[in-house]
Write a protein that holds these residues in place. Structure first.
Motif, short mmCIF file in Angstrom:
data_model
loop_
_atom_site.label_atom_id
_atom_site.label_comp_id
_atom_site.label_asym_id
_atom_site.label_seq_id
_atom_site.Cartn_x
_atom_site.Cartn_y
_atom_site.Cartn_z
N GLY A 73 0.80 -1.21 0.00
CA GLY A 73 0.00 0.00 0.00
C GLY A 73 0.84 1.27 0.00
N ARG A 74 2.14 1.12 0.05
CA ARG A 74 3.01 2.29 0.09
C ARG A 74 3.26 2.84 -1.32
N GLU A 75 3.61 4.11 -1.35
CA GLU A 75 3.77 4.82 -2.62
C GLU A 75 4.84 4.19 -3.50
N LYS A 76 5.95 3.74 -2.91
CA LYS A 76 7.07 3.21 -3.69
C LYS A 76 7.10 1.69 -3.73
N ALA A 77 5.98 1.06 -3.50
CA ALA A 77 5.91 -0.40 -3.56
C ALA A 77 6.08 -0.89 -4.99
N PRO A 78 6.71 -2.05 -5.19
CA PRO A 78 6.79 -2.61 -6.54
C PRO A 78 5.40 -2.95 -7.07
N ALA A 79 5.23 -2.86 -8.38
CA ALA A 79 3.97 -3.29 -8.99
C ALA A 79 3.82 -4.79 -8.83
N VAL A 80 2.61 -5.25 -8.59
CA VAL A 80 2.37 -6.68 -8.37
C VAL A 80 2.86 -7.51 -9.55
N ALA A 81 2.76 -6.98 -10.76
CA ALA A 81 3.16 -7.72 -11.95
C ALA A 81 4.65 -8.06 -11.95
N GLU A 82 5.46 -7.27 -11.27
CA GLU A 82 6.90 -7.54 -11.21
C GLU A 82 7.38 -7.79 -9.78
N LEU A 83 6.46 -8.18 -8.91
CA LEU A 83 6.77 -8.32 -7.49
C LEU A 83 7.42 -9.67 -7.18
N SER A 84 8.58 -9.61 -6.52
CA SER A 84 9.23 -10.79 -5.95
C SER A 84 9.26 -10.62 -4.44
N VAL A 85 8.90 -11.69 -3.73
CA VAL A 85 8.85 -11.65 -2.27
C VAL A 85 9.69 -12.80 -1.72
N GLY A 86 10.69 -12.47 -0.93
CA GLY A 86 11.50 -13.49 -0.26
C GLY A 86 11.05 -13.64 1.17
N VAL A 87 10.86 -14.88 1.62
CA VAL A 87 10.43 -15.16 2.99
C VAL A 87 11.47 -16.05 3.66
N LEU A 88 12.04 -15.57 4.75
CA LEU A 88 13.04 -16.33 5.48
C LEU A 88 12.38 -17.16 6.57
N VAL A 89 12.79 -18.42 6.67
CA VAL A 89 12.26 -19.35 7.67
C VAL A 89 13.44 -19.91 8.47
N PRO A 90 13.33 -20.03 9.79
CA PRO A 90 14.42 -20.58 10.59
C PRO A 90 14.48 -22.11 10.51
N GLY A 91 14.87 -22.60 9.35
CA GLY A 91 14.98 -24.03 9.13
C GLY A 91 15.60 -24.31 7.77
N ILE A 92 15.94 -25.54 7.52
CA ILE A 92 16.43 -25.94 6.21
C ILE A 92 15.27 -25.87 5.22
N VAL A 93 15.49 -25.23 4.09
CA VAL A 93 14.46 -25.08 3.07
C VAL A 93 15.04 -25.50 1.72
N VAL A 94 14.42 -26.48 1.09
CA VAL A 94 14.84 -26.95 -0.23
C VAL A 94 13.62 -26.94 -1.14
N ASP A 95 13.69 -26.16 -2.21
CA ASP A 95 12.57 -26.04 -3.15
C ASP A 95 11.27 -25.73 -2.42
N ASN A 96 11.34 -24.79 -1.49
CA ASN A 96 10.21 -24.31 -0.69
C ASN A 96 9.68 -25.35 0.30
N GLN A 97 10.35 -26.48 0.44
CA GLN A 97 9.98 -27.48 1.44
C GLN A 97 10.80 -27.25 2.70
N VAL A 98 10.14 -27.12 3.84
CA VAL A 98 10.82 -26.91 5.11
C VAL A 98 11.19 -28.28 5.69
N LEU A 99 12.49 -28.55 5.80
CA LEU A 99 12.96 -29.88 6.15
C LEU A 99 13.52 -29.99 7.56
N SER A 100 13.51 -28.89 8.31
CA SER A 100 13.89 -28.96 9.72
C SER A 100 13.08 -27.93 10.48
N ALA A 101 12.89 -28.19 11.78
CA ALA A 101 12.08 -27.28 12.60
C ALA A 101 12.65 -27.20 14.00
N ALA A 102 13.98 -27.04 14.08
CA ALA A 102 14.64 -27.02 15.39
C ALA A 102 14.24 -25.81 16.21
#
Length: 277
Positions: A73-102
């Motif tokens: 909703g911010r003025e300088k936000a990327p357009a959805v058509a070219e939007l990339s979103v990275g999400v960090l998870v505290p675990g091993i992640v391979v091809d978006n599969q979370v393989l550890s949950a320590a």
């Protein structure tokens, strides 16, 4: 592929958009921001919401959606058509599969994070939290002047790690789970372990010296970067790190490193997928 450049702090890797979004899922808070990929800095303030309790995949996905809604909703936000979103998870992640949950809720184990987040806007990419911090430091922070291999070691509740070679991340290295002096490394050498043992800073520095010598024998990086909240006290323990060939320096990007690295990784992954079509 991310190419090494002479001055990564002012030039984004070729073919990437100017901005992307990074979101860092932590134990107490989930924070996100719009990242300028030219400079590795946040465009506007980061936005944080406390991590839900329990932090199940569905509950966390809801918070990620709220953060994205605020950022877009911010003025300088990327357009959805070219939007990339990275999400960090505290675990091993391979091809978006979370393989550890320590260090997260057990219900994350074997979770398909790609499916979990598929209804959110943009191209969503998930990966390990320490990898995000290390990627950001290698491109925009303390490793931006170093070619070859750069290893970031984050010292906190556990030990996270990231290995980046000429700008390219080697994911899920998990150096905190190596055996070190008869124990799991993070149980002995993390910041939390130092606090539990009430260890003086100089003694902790000598312990960290031995741990980094161990890592150097295995991987021979050209630079070590020490991250995590404890890096703010680096002058109290880094002087005792004397037996490592490679320079050992504190991280520069501090609390924004994960957000920056998540955004960069997501933009890279979106570009790669487009090139395969």
């Amino acid at each position: 592929m991310t190419h090494a450049v002479e001055n990564p702090s002012t030039t984004r890797p070729h073919g990437l958009p100017k901005r992307a979004v990074g979101i860092d899922v932590g134990g107490t808070g989930i924070k996100g921001g719009i990242v300028n990929l030219d400079k590795g800095t946040l465009t506007g303030e980061r936005f944080r919401i406390p991590t839900p309790k329990p932090a199940t995949p569905e509950a966390v996905a809801g918070v990620i959606g709220e953060i994205l809604e605020e950022l877009l909703g911010r003025e300088k936000a990327p357009a959805v058509a070219e939007l990339s979103v990275g999400v960090l998870v505290p675990g091993i992640v391979v091809d978006n599969q979370v393989l550890s949950a320590a260090n997260i809720d057990d219900s994350w184990l074997e979770c398909d994070a790609g499916t979990l987040l598929r209804d959110l806007p943009g191209q969503i990419h998930t990966f390990n939290d320490a990898d995000g911090a290390g990627l950001a430091e290698a491109h925009y922070g303390a490793g931006s002047d170093t070619s070859g291999s750069v290893m970031t070691v984050t010292l906190g509740t556990g030990i996270g790690s990231a290995l980046v070679h000429d700008g390219e991340l080697v994911p899920n290295t998990e150096m905190g789970h190596l055996e070190f002096e008869g124990e799991v490394a993070e149980q002995k050498a993390s910041a939390a372990a130092r606090e539990r043992a009430d260890m003086p800073w100089d003694e902790y520095g000598r312990l960290l010296n031995r741990y980094l010598v161990h890592l150097e024998r295995l991987f021979s990086p050209k630079k070590f970067i020490i991250g995590g909240g404890i890096s703010k006290r680096s002058e109290d323990f880094l002087p005792q790190v004397t037996d490592v060939r490679a320079p050992v320096v504190p991280a520069q990007l501090k609390n924004n490193a994960g957000i920056v690295g998540a955004a960069l990784h997501a933009a890279e992954q979106t570009r790669r997928q487009a090139a395969k079509r």
